[in-house]
Scaffold this motif. Structure first.
Motif, mmCIF file in Angstrom:
data_model
loop_
_atom_site.group_PDB
_atom_site.id
_atom_site.type_symbol
_atom_site.label_atom_id
_atom_site.label_comp_id
_atom_site.label_asym_id
_atom_site.label_seq_id
_atom_site.Cartn_x
_atom_site.Cartn_y
_atom_site.Cartn_z
ATOM 1 N N ALA A 54 -4.466 9.160 10.350
ATOM 2 C CA ALA A 54 -3.144 8.590 10.618
ATOM 3 C C ALA A 54 -3.021 7.130 10.158
ATOM 4 O O ALA A 54 -2.031 6.732 9.524
ATOM 5 C CB ALA A 54 -2.864 8.688 12.111
ATOM 6 N N GLU A 55 -4.055 6.326 10.477
ATOM 7 C CA GLU A 55 -3.993 4.890 10.158
ATOM 8 C C GLU A 55 -3.918 4.685 8.641
ATOM 9 O O GLU A 55 -3.183 3.822 8.147
ATOM 10 C CB GLU A 55 -5.237 4.154 10.670
ATOM 11 N N GLN A 56 -4.707 5.509 7.917
ATOM 12 C CA GLN A 56 -4.744 5.352 6.453
ATOM 13 C C GLN A 56 -3.411 5.758 5.831
ATOM 14 O O GLN A 56 -2.925 5.120 4.895
ATOM 15 C CB GLN A 56 -5.906 6.154 5.888
ATOM 16 N N MET A 57 -2.812 6.814 6.397
ATOM 17 C CA MET A 57 -1.504 7.217 5.874
ATOM 18 C C MET A 57 -0.468 6.128 6.152
ATOM 19 O O MET A 57 0.393 5.841 5.305
ATOM 20 C CB MET A 57 -1.049 8.532 6.502
ATOM 21 N N ALA A 58 -0.544 5.505 7.320
ATOM 22 C CA ALA A 58 0.423 4.454 7.670
ATOM 23 C C ALA A 58 0.275 3.245 6.736
ATOM 24 O O ALA A 58 1.271 2.673 6.285
ATOM 25 C CB ALA A 58 0.235 4.032 9.133
ATOM 26 N N ILE A 59 -0.968 2.879 6.415
ATOM 27 C CA ILE A 59 -1.199 1.734 5.523
ATOM 28 C C ILE A 59 -0.651 2.052 4.118
ATOM 29 O O ILE A 59 0.033 1.238 3.498
ATOM 30 C CB ILE A 59 -2.697 1.368 5.498
ATOM 31 N N HIS A 60 -0.918 3.300 3.648
ATOM 32 C CA HIS A 60 -0.354 3.714 2.350
ATOM 33 C C HIS A 60 1.163 3.671 2.377
ATOM 34 O O HIS A 60 1.802 3.248 1.412
ATOM 35 C CB HIS A 60 -0.776 5.158 2.031
ATOM 36 N N ASP A 61 1.721 4.140 3.504
ATOM 37 C CA ASP A 61 3.182 4.192 3.632
ATOM 38 C C ASP A 61 3.763 2.780 3.523
ATOM 39 O O ASP A 61 4.750 2.557 2.801
ATOM 40 C CB ASP A 61 3.537 4.830 4.984
ATOM 41 N N ALA A 62 3.100 1.813 4.186
ATOM 42 C CA ALA A 62 3.588 0.429 4.130
ATOM 43 C C ALA A 62 3.554 -0.072 2.681
ATOM 44 O O ALA A 62 4.549 -0.602 2.166
ATOM 45 C CB ALA A 62 2.722 -0.468 5.018
ATOM 46 N N GLY A 66 6.444 -1.288 -0.273
ATOM 47 C CA GLY A 66 6.432 -2.711 -0.603
ATOM 48 C C GLY A 66 6.349 -3.609 0.621
ATOM 49 O O GLY A 66 6.670 -4.797 0.557
ATOM 50 N N ASN A 67 5.936 -3.039 1.759
ATOM 51 C CA ASN A 67 5.765 -3.835 2.985
ATOM 52 C C ASN A 67 4.292 -4.162 3.153
ATOM 53 O O ASN A 67 3.475 -3.253 3.236
ATOM 54 C CB ASN A 67 6.207 -3.037 4.217
ATOM 55 N N SER A 68 3.939 -5.419 3.257
ATOM 56 C CA SER A 68 2.530 -5.742 3.469
ATOM 57 C C SER A 68 2.159 -5.526 4.931
ATOM 58 O O SER A 68 2.846 -6.035 5.827
ATOM 59 C CB SER A 68 2.277 -7.195 3.079
ATOM 60 N N PRO A 69 1.069 -4.790 5.197
ATOM 61 C CA PRO A 69 0.636 -4.613 6.594
ATOM 62 C C PRO A 69 -0.033 -5.864 7.161
ATOM 63 O O PRO A 69 -0.361 -5.913 8.346
ATOM 64 C CB PRO A 69 -0.378 -3.459 6.518
ATOM 65 N N ASN A 70 -0.203 -6.884 6.314
ATOM 66 C CA ASN A 70 -0.864 -8.116 6.740
ATOM 67 C C ASN A 70 -0.150 -8.724 7.954
ATOM 68 O O ASN A 70 1.056 -8.977 7.914
ATOM 69 C CB ASN A 70 -0.862 -9.103 5.559
ATOM 70 N N GLY A 71 -0.901 -8.923 9.039
ATOM 71 C CA GLY A 71 -0.325 -9.538 10.236
ATOM 72 C C GLY A 71 0.377 -8.561 11.164
ATOM 73 O O GLY A 71 0.882 -8.952 12.220
ATOM 74 N N ALA A 72 0.406 -7.269 10.793
ATOM 75 C CA ALA A 72 1.132 -6.283 11.605
ATOM 76 C C ALA A 72 0.342 -5.878 12.849
ATOM 77 O O ALA A 72 -0.852 -6.171 12.974
ATOM 78 C CB ALA A 72 1.433 -5.036 10.767
ATOM 79 N N LEU A 95 -9.104 -3.202 8.689
ATOM 80 C CA LEU A 95 -9.576 -4.570 8.412
ATOM 81 C C LEU A 95 -9.072 -5.049 7.058
ATOM 82 O O LEU A 95 -8.552 -6.160 6.924
ATOM 83 C CB LEU A 95 -11.102 -4.625 8.467
ATOM 84 N N TRP A 96 -9.204 -4.183 6.042
ATOM 85 C CA TRP A 96 -8.743 -4.557 4.701
ATOM 86 C C TRP A 96 -7.251 -4.833 4.672
ATOM 87 O O TRP A 96 -6.772 -5.682 3.924
ATOM 88 C CB TRP A 96 -9.055 -3.431 3.699
ATOM 89 N N SER A 97 -6.502 -4.103 5.485
ATOM 90 C CA SER A 97 -5.037 -4.206 5.416
ATOM 91 C C SER A 97 -4.523 -5.515 6.016
ATOM 92 O O SER A 97 -3.387 -5.897 5.789
ATOM 93 C CB SER A 97 -4.406 -3.036 6.165
ATOM 94 N N GLY A 98 -5.358 -6.159 6.832
ATOM 95 C CA GLY A 98 -4.921 -7.423 7.441
ATOM 96 C C GLY A 98 -4.182 -7.253 8.756
ATOM 97 O O GLY A 98 -3.578 -8.206 9.265
ATOM 98 N N VAL A 99 -4.215 -6.031 9.328
ATOM 99 C CA VAL A 99 -3.600 -5.805 10.640
ATOM 100 C C VAL A 99 -4.240 -6.750 11.657
ATOM 101 O O VAL A 99 -5.449 -6.967 11.657
ATOM 102 C CB VAL A 99 -3.797 -4.323 11.045
ATOM 103 N N LYS A 100 -3.417 -7.349 12.548
ATOM 104 C CA LYS A 100 -3.950 -8.368 13.472
ATOM 105 C C LYS A 100 -4.193 -7.840 14.881
ATOM 106 O O LYS A 100 -5.049 -8.316 15.606
ATOM 107 C CB LYS A 100 -2.964 -9.560 13.564
#
Ligand code: AOF
Ligand code: ZN
Length: 340
Positions: A54-62, A66-72, A95-100
């Protein structure tokens, strides 16, 4: 500790997780949403076995939007995995995506994950909280959680009776007495089960297919025929239609060993579809976790009593949870008492 917004985001994650129902076993249903400045920027779910988590699909979706997951903030219904399985670890992807922040509904009891997902994220400086809508998540992934703990499937029974509690009409050929819409619901239930069990009597009288036909599915449940006297006809449909069937013949040595054997092949939810003798066997051993009692308004001319009533269900450790309507039939849903 949680706000109404947090609850709404987790509820959304639980809702999108439903999209994998019937396709992810033996994995659990999992959903994830990514939120930035109070807005959902992406969603993902475990769609099918071998597909992205699920998490990987959500990061791809972002990223694809064109939405950066950084800081999400990620709302996930299950503790993110930290192992290389059919997919790389979700912890790394997060971790790579920058989720906080990571907010989780339920920890993962899988021994290869348990607690390590949280630990890795915290060690990397991510704030992690768990327990938001935990009960709802537990209900959604009940077969997976039960199997992780007991290594055998939960047992769901479905029984259709007439207005007087009869399962069959001896005055007529075997035929269905419930509505078409009710049958759709039965097929939906079958789709959500990994195996379907009936006794020899049902195979002999009804020659059932025990397949999911009325709704689209890529997976058919395993058919299990309980036939300790080895009397079922080898020409029966279940043995000849090309689907997967196992017959439990003279080697039958009780219901718990049978459930353990199904657990060994990762069956997490078993549907027992009859008839009365088979169902009474499961009830008397206290092995039923859920019971769908489907009640039709028809009356059989020569009734075959089911001998199933509230008393026997209660004595078997079940309590009436709620009632549903399946087409023209009303359905009592009984569940195992939580204390057991
Ligand atoms: C997550 N997100 O969406 C799911 C998780 O063999 P694999 O790679 O498919 O891993 C299966 C295990 O991973 C499963 O038993 C459960 O512990 C966890 N499932 N974890 O982070 C997901 N479906
Ligand atoms: Zn994962």
């Amino acid at each position: 500790m949680w706000t109404k917004e947090d609850e709404a985001f987790m509820q959304h994650a639980l809702d999108v997780a439903e999209r994998g129902r019937g396709r992810v076993a033996p994995n659990p249903l999992v959903g994830c949403v990514l939120v930035k400045e109070g807005e959902i920027i992406a969603e993902g779910w475990h769609d099918h076995l071998g597909g992205l988590h699920a998490e990987q699909m959500a990061i791809h979706d972002a990223e694809s939007k064109g939405n950066s997951p950084n800081g999400a903030t990620a709302y996930v219904t299950l503790e993110p995995c930290n192992h290389y399985g059919r997919t790389p670890p979700c912890t790394e992807a997060l971790l790579w995506s920058g989720v906080k922040h990571v907010i989780v509904a339920h920890p993962d009891p899988n021994p290869t994950v348990r607690g390590k997902g949280f630990q890795v994220l915290r060690d990397a400086g991510i704030s992690v909280q768990s327990g938001l809508l935990e009960d709802q998540a537990a209900e959604q992934m009940k077969p997976f959680l039960y199997w992780c703990e007991h290594r055998r499937p939960i047992v769901t029974v479905k029984l259709a009776v007439d207005a007087n509690g009869s399962v069959d009409d001896n005055s007529a050929e075997s035929k269905r007495f419930t509505s078409e819409a009710c049958l759709d619901e039965v097929h939906r239930l079958r789709m959500d089960c990994d195996a379907i069990l009936v006794g020899a009597e049902t195979v002999e009288r009804d020659d059932p297919s025990l397949t999911v036909r009325r709704i689209k599915t890529e997976r058919q449940p395993l058919r299990v025929i309980l036939d300790p006297k080895e009397r079922t006809n080898k020409n029966a449909k279940v043995y000849n239609d090309g689907g997967e069937t196992i017959r439990i013949g003279r080697e039958y040595n009780g219901l718990l060993p049978l459930l353990n054997r199904l657990g060994d092949i990762e069956k997490q939810r078993l549907l027992v579809e009859g008839g009365p003798a088979t169902i009474h066997g499961f009830l008397s051993e206290g092995l039923v976790d859920e019971f769908y009692l489907v009640q039709s308004r028809v009356e059989h001319c020569e009734p075959v009593p089911s001998n199933i009533d509230s008393d026997i269900l209660e004595r078997s450790g079940l309590v009436l949870n709620h009632e549903e309507q399946w087409g023209e039939e009303s359905v009592q849903v009984w569940m195992r008492k939580l204390s057991q």
